[in-house]
Design an enzyme around this catalytic site. Structure first.
Site, PDB file in Angstrom:
ATOM      1  CB  SER A 182      -0.914   0.013   1.235  1.00  0.00           C
ATOM      2  OG  SER A 182      -0.160   0.306   2.398  1.00  0.00           O
TER       3      SER A 182
ATOM      4  CB  SER B  25      -0.893   6.168   7.204  1.00  0.00           C
ATOM      5  OG  SER B  25      -0.305   5.199   8.050  1.00  0.00           O
TER       6      SER B  25
ATOM      7  CE  LYS C 251       0.855   1.753   8.973  1.00  0.00           C
ATOM      8  NZ  LYS C 251       0.260   2.268   7.723  1.00  0.00           N
TER       9      LYS C 251
ATOM     10  CB  SER D 214       0.309   3.447   4.642  1.00  0.00           C
ATOM     11  OG  SER D 214       1.210   2.397   4.907  1.00  0.00           O
TER      12      SER D 214
END
Length: 306
Positions: free
Chosen positions: A88, A254, A145, A90
């Protein structure tokens, strides 16, 4: 608990290894005994018959051939480096969809590949690390992250600006750090879009770590969906002991700690350190080329992750 693939890999290693040992200590001696019995009954045993009596069953031969390979892959993947694909956007612009990365497992505590119990205590995640971890709400899923808040930190994300007050350690009781805004430096606008909205690219300075983030000025913050922590404001987070607070670099696109809370230290998998391949994919809905087929290689993206 580890993901299904890790468990399957460990089981395959154990099964093939046990078959190898079974053959060494049980099956091979029995085959040799049969050959010895035939040789005792006849002094002239044909070579073909001898080979047939000593021949390993197909399932044993397969297990013995794959065990060294699987064992090496399991050790490398479990304790050294594990490959991941970015699914993705994010973490844009740091990581793009189609990036293939290596995660350094020994950057943090070394854990067993199945139950994820700590085998060796190593370094702790640091502010600014791009970390892979088990999603707290569904630990079979891996998330990636950036580590923003360390245990004891106070983090505020307000009006697209990040504020951090580092934890007041025992050594700093007399002079605790103050709440500080994290410096942002605009690089450009319009290089990336979120739906129809242009995004701004900033360089964010987290202590000694400088990295790029994206903001979408036209998109509001959904503070009503933020994780609610007792005793704090809606956009304020105080990191519990043994936990970390993480954000995606694509701040307005996100699903991160703002919405589901904190990452337990035991969920940490490793630090993302290297992009070893990066593919472009077709995004035109009217194209005859399926979206999962690569249309190009982004060689300029290969290298270390910051």
């Amino acid at each position: 608990m580890a993901g299904y693939f890790a468990i399957a890999l460990v089981l395959a290693t154990l099964v093939s290894g046990l078959i190898w040992l079974l053959d060494i200590y049980v099956l091979a001696p029995k085959r040799q005994q049969k050959l010895s019995a035939v040789q005792s009954a006849s002094n002239d045993v044909p070579t073909a018959l001898s080979d047939e009596l000593l021949k390993e069953p197909q399932w044993v031969e397969t297990a013995k051939s794959i065990f060294p390979v699987i064992a090496l892959i399991t050790i490398f993947r479990s304790f050294m480096y594990e490959p991941f694909q970015i699914p993705s956007g994010s973490m844009m612009p740091t990581l793009l969809v189609g990036d293939f990365i290596l995660v350094e497992k020994f950057s943090y505590d070394v854990k067993d590949p199945v139950w994820r119990k700590t085998l060796y205590s190593n370094a702790k995640p640091q502010r600014g690390d791009v970390a892979v971890f088990k999603y707290p709400k569904q630990p079979t899923i891996d998330y990636i992250k950036r580590v923003i808040g360390l245990p004891g930190d106070r983090v505020i994300y307000r009006n697209k600006q990040l504020f951090i007050q580092p934890a007041c350690t025992q050594e700093l009781k007399s002079d605790c750090p103050a709440l500080e805004s994290i410096a942002l430096s605009l690089k450009n606008e319009g290089e990336f879009y979120q739906q129809q909205y242009p995004q701004r690219r900033y360089t964010e300075q987290l202590g000694t770590v400088a990295h790029d983030i994206l903001q979408t000025p036209a998109r509001r913050e959904y503070t009503e969906l933020f994780y609610k922590q007792n005793g704090t404001a809606i956009d304020e987070f105080v990191v519990p002991d043994g936990h970390y607070f993480v954000l995606g670099d694509n701040r307005d696109n996100s699903g991160d700690g703002r919405f589901w809370g904190f990452v337990p230290e035991d969920n940490m998998v490793g630090k993302a350190v290297f992009i070893w391949m990066s593919f472009e994919f077709n995004t035109d809905e009217n194209s005859w080329i399926p979206g999962w087929i690569p249309t190009g290689v982004r060689f300029d993206r290969l290298g270390s992750i910051h």
